[in-house]
Scaffold this motif. Structure first.
Motif, mmCIF file in Angstrom:
data_model
loop_
_atom_site.group_PDB
_atom_site.id
_atom_site.type_symbol
_atom_site.label_atom_id
_atom_site.label_comp_id
_atom_site.label_asym_id
_atom_site.label_seq_id
_atom_site.Cartn_x
_atom_site.Cartn_y
_atom_site.Cartn_z
ATOM 1 N N LEU A 30 0.851 -1.188 0.000
ATOM 2 C CA LEU A 30 0.000 0.000 0.000
ATOM 3 C C LEU A 30 0.887 1.237 0.000
ATOM 4 O O LEU A 30 1.833 1.323 0.784
ATOM 5 N N ARG A 31 0.573 2.188 -0.857
ATOM 6 C CA ARG A 31 1.333 3.441 -0.886
ATOM 7 C C ARG A 31 1.043 4.243 0.381
ATOM 8 O O ARG A 31 -0.105 4.508 0.718
ATOM 9 N N ALA A 32 2.082 4.649 1.077
ATOM 10 C CA ALA A 32 1.906 5.431 2.299
ATOM 11 C C ALA A 32 1.208 6.754 2.009
ATOM 12 O O ALA A 32 0.439 7.263 2.835
ATOM 13 N N ALA A 33 1.454 7.320 0.811
ATOM 14 C CA ALA A 33 0.854 8.605 0.456
ATOM 15 C C ALA A 33 -0.664 8.523 0.366
ATOM 16 O O ALA A 33 -1.357 9.536 0.457
ATOM 17 N N LEU A 34 -1.189 7.306 0.201
ATOM 18 C CA LEU A 34 -2.639 7.137 0.078
ATOM 19 C C LEU A 34 -3.362 7.586 1.346
ATOM 20 O O LEU A 34 -4.527 7.983 1.298
ATOM 21 N N PHE A 35 -2.668 7.566 2.475
ATOM 22 C CA PHE A 35 -3.297 7.890 3.754
ATOM 23 C C PHE A 35 -2.776 9.205 4.333
ATOM 24 O O PHE A 35 -2.853 9.435 5.536
ATOM 25 N N SER A 36 -2.272 10.079 3.463
ATOM 26 C CA SER A 36 -1.588 11.283 3.951
ATOM 27 C C SER A 36 -2.524 12.334 4.520
ATOM 28 O O SER A 36 -2.123 13.126 5.365
ATOM 29 N N ASN A 37 -3.772 12.361 4.080
ATOM 30 C CA ASN A 37 -4.669 13.437 4.536
ATOM 31 C C ASN A 37 -6.060 12.873 4.793
ATOM 32 O O ASN A 37 -7.020 13.189 4.086
ATOM 33 N N LEU A 38 -6.150 12.020 5.806
ATOM 34 C CA LEU A 38 -7.427 11.390 6.134
ATOM 35 C C LEU A 38 -7.696 11.530 7.631
ATOM 36 O O LEU A 38 -7.621 10.567 8.393
ATOM 37 N N PRO A 39 -8.033 12.740 8.056
ATOM 38 C CA PRO A 39 -8.181 12.997 9.503
ATOM 39 C C PRO A 39 -9.377 12.303 10.142
ATOM 40 O O PRO A 39 -9.426 12.181 11.364
ATOM 41 N N ASN A 56 -8.795 -10.240 2.246
ATOM 42 C CA ASN A 56 -8.713 -10.878 0.928
ATOM 43 C C ASN A 56 -7.797 -10.117 -0.023
ATOM 44 O O ASN A 56 -8.180 -9.734 -1.130
ATOM 45 N N ASN A 57 -6.576 -9.874 0.453
ATOM 46 C CA ASN A 57 -5.523 -9.319 -0.378
ATOM 47 C C ASN A 57 -4.295 -10.224 -0.264
ATOM 48 O O ASN A 57 -4.403 -11.361 0.196
ATOM 49 N N ASP A 58 -3.137 -9.737 -0.684
ATOM 50 C CA ASP A 58 -1.903 -10.523 -0.634
ATOM 51 C C ASP A 58 -0.854 -9.843 0.242
ATOM 52 O O ASP A 58 0.355 -9.975 0.000
ATOM 53 N N LEU A 59 -1.280 -9.142 1.259
ATOM 54 C CA LEU A 59 -0.367 -8.431 2.133
ATOM 55 C C LEU A 59 0.425 -9.404 3.004
ATOM 56 O O LEU A 59 -0.131 -10.361 3.533
ATOM 57 N N GLU A 60 1.716 -9.136 3.164
ATOM 58 C CA GLU A 60 2.571 -9.982 3.991
ATOM 59 C C GLU A 60 2.941 -9.322 5.316
ATOM 60 O O GLU A 60 3.608 -9.941 6.142
ATOM 61 N N ARG A 61 2.526 -8.099 5.509
ATOM 62 C CA ARG A 61 2.783 -7.397 6.753
ATOM 63 C C ARG A 61 1.662 -6.390 7.005
ATOM 64 O O ARG A 61 0.900 -6.044 6.097
ATOM 65 N N ILE A 62 1.556 -5.944 8.230
ATOM 66 C CA ILE A 62 0.568 -4.916 8.574
ATOM 67 C C ILE A 62 1.046 -3.597 7.994
ATOM 68 O O ILE A 62 2.170 -3.165 8.267
ATOM 69 N N PRO A 63 0.248 -2.923 7.169
ATOM 70 C CA PRO A 63 0.706 -1.724 6.457
ATOM 71 C C PRO A 63 0.983 -0.549 7.381
ATOM 72 O O PRO A 63 0.539 -0.501 8.527
ATOM 73 N N ASP A 64 1.713 0.419 6.837
ATOM 74 C CA ASP A 64 1.960 1.697 7.505
ATOM 75 C C ASP A 64 0.888 2.674 7.058
ATOM 76 O O ASP A 64 0.769 2.971 5.878
ATOM 77 N N PHE A 65 0.106 3.175 8.001
ATOM 78 C CA PHE A 65 -0.988 4.078 7.662
ATOM 79 C C PHE A 65 -0.645 5.544 7.918
ATOM 80 O O PHE A 65 -1.527 6.406 7.872
ATOM 81 N N GLY A 66 0.614 5.837 8.168
ATOM 82 C CA GLY A 66 1.033 7.226 8.323
ATOM 83 C C GLY A 66 0.351 7.918 9.486
ATOM 84 O O GLY A 66 0.025 7.313 10.508
ATOM 85 N N ALA A 67 0.098 9.204 9.312
ATOM 86 C CA ALA A 67 -0.472 10.022 10.389
ATOM 87 C C ALA A 67 -1.883 9.598 10.770
ATOM 88 O O ALA A 67 -2.293 9.754 11.925
ATOM 89 N N CYS A 68 -2.640 9.046 9.821
ATOM 90 C CA CYS A 68 -4.032 8.702 10.115
ATOM 91 C C CYS A 68 -4.141 7.472 11.013
ATOM 92 O O CYS A 68 -5.222 7.145 11.505
ATOM 93 N N ALA A 69 -3.023 6.789 11.271
ATOM 94 C CA ALA A 69 -3.045 5.611 12.144
ATOM 95 C C ALA A 69 -3.541 5.953 13.541
ATOM 96 O O ALA A 69 -4.104 5.104 14.237
ATOM 97 N N LEU A 70 -3.348 7.181 13.962
ATOM 98 C CA LEU A 70 -3.719 7.598 15.314
ATOM 99 C C LEU A 70 -5.202 7.472 15.588
ATOM 100 O O LEU A 70 -5.607 7.316 16.748
ATOM 101 N N ASN A 71 -6.040 7.541 14.533
ATOM 102 C CA ASN A 71 -7.497 7.554 14.718
ATOM 103 C C ASN A 71 -8.171 6.236 14.373
ATOM 104 O O ASN A 71 -9.376 6.092 14.584
ATOM 105 N N ILE A 72 -7.443 5.278 13.829
ATOM 106 C CA ILE A 72 -8.053 4.030 13.365
ATOM 107 C C ILE A 72 -8.496 3.186 14.562
ATOM 108 O O ILE A 72 -7.704 2.886 15.451
#
Length: 381
Positions: free
Chosen positions: A78-87, A96-112
């Motif tokens: 996942l592109r980190a920039a995708l979550f750059s401005n999601l307050p 149901n994807n092919d992710l091998e690790r828990i993604p980095d959600f950038g600054a918006c991770a604080l609210n998830i």
């Protein structure tokens, strides 16, 4: 200004004011309009971008998004920039994807608060991947490739619901859940490869629901569940449990529902039922139970429902259900019962449903003197 021209001027001013207000409202509407990215659908605060082409995500995600669905996209990264401005982002579905690790959600991770990562290829939980998710309450990692839960897997998080079903987990390291002890309420470990449960592994004083069904557990030692003072339900169906040692369930004094159906238990005894003061629903169907020990129910006299269907019971002795004066439902169908002692149902003063179908009781019932005479509240036989 003459009196004759006053009404006409007032009308013109009113029209001008209405025009200005309408223009301001329209501009405001355009500024706040919620645009929906191509190939996605929007409904309220939900942006659904699931089932796009392989590995694709939208170019940008609107700032207003609260719930985001990126499932079924065969994403590997996942592109980190995708979550750059999601307050406002709080919930993300990446199942149901092919992710091998828990993604980095950038600054918006604080609210998830909710993160769904089921059906991916994640093989291990690294604490630095979860550390930024300071508001996370629900984490679903079902159907991944994890083989163990290590002592450093979880940092301090406000997790309430942790779902780890359908992995390959065979080991729980001591202390693996200690950082979740103050908040965790639901823990699901169904369909894994656990063969033993380390004693006192669940030091989770706020946990209310624990599920361990469809593992490989054969024996439960005493004090295994010590530390689960708030637990209300425990599910261990479809293991291979043949022994519950004395005190195996000690410490679960507030538990109301216990599922042990589809195991290999051979008897019911007060030793493993010790301490279940508030138990109301006990499910023991599809075991190999051949006897109910005397005084078996001494420590769980608040039972409302008892399911002993499809076991190997052949006899009901006089004291088989002694002490169960609050029992509402008793299921004994599909057994081998051919003998019922006089007074076997004595004391079941609240019983409303008694299931004895598919047994061998015809002769013993004919020889008994009022076999159901003590069941004053019975409604269904």
């Amino acid at each position: 200004m003459s009196p004759r021209t006053l009404p006409r001027c007032s009308a013109r001013w009113a029209g001008l004011v209405l025009l200005l207000l309408t223009t301001e409202l329209c501009v405001g509407y355009r500024e706040n309009a919620r645009t929906c990215p191509p190939r996605c659908t929007c409904a309220g605060e939900l942006l659904d971008c699931s089932r796009m082409k392989k590995g694709q995500t939208p170019e940008t995600i609107p700032e207003w998004t609260v719930q985001l669905d990126l499932s079924h996209n065969k994403l590997q990264v996942l592109r980190a920039a995708l979550f750059s401005n999601l307050p406002h982002l709080k919930e993300i579905k990446l199942n149901n994807n092919d992710l091998e690790r828990i993604p980095d959600f950038g600054a918006c991770a604080l609210n998830i608060t909710t993160l769904v990562l089921a059906n991916n290829r994640i093989s291990r939980i690294w604490p630095d991947q979860l550390q930024p998710l300071l508001a996370l309450e629900t984490l679903d990692l079902s159907s991944n490739n994890m083989v163990d839960i290590r002592a450093d897997s979880f940092p301090l998080l406000p997790l309430r619901n942790l779902i780890l079903n359908s992995n390959r987990i065979s080991a729980l390291e001591p202390g693996c859940f200690v950082n979740l002890s103050s908040t965790l309420q639901v823990l699901r470990l169904n369909r894994n490869r656990l063969s033993t449960i380390p004693a006192k592994i669940f030091q989770l004083p706020n946990l209310q629901h624990l599920e361990l069904s469809r593992n490989r557990i054969r024996k439960v030692e005493g004090l295994t569940f010590q530390g689960l003072h708030a637990l209300r339900s425990l599910k261990m169906q479809r293991n291979a449990i043949n022994r519950l040692m004395d005190g195996a369930l000690w410490g679960l004094s507030n538990m109301e529902v216990l599922h042990l159906d589809y195991n290999n238990l051979t008897e019911v005894s007060k030793g493993w039922l010790y301490g279940l003061d508030h138990l109301q629903h006990l499910h023991l169907a599809h075991n190999a139970i051949v006897r109910i020990r005397p005084h078996a129910w001494e420590f769980c006299q608040n039972l409302r429902q008892l399911d002993l269907a499809s076991t190997h019971l052949a006899r009901l002795e006089e004291a088989s259900f002694s002490g169960l004066s609050l029992l509402d439902q008793l299921h004994l169908g599909n057994n081998r019962i051919s003998f019922i002692a006089d007074g076997a149902f004595r004391g079941l003063s609240h019983l409303q449903t008694l299931d004895l179908q598919n047994n061998e009781i015809s002769w013993t019932i004919e020889d008994m003197n009022g076999p159901f005479s003590a069941l004053d509240r019975l409604r269904k036989l």
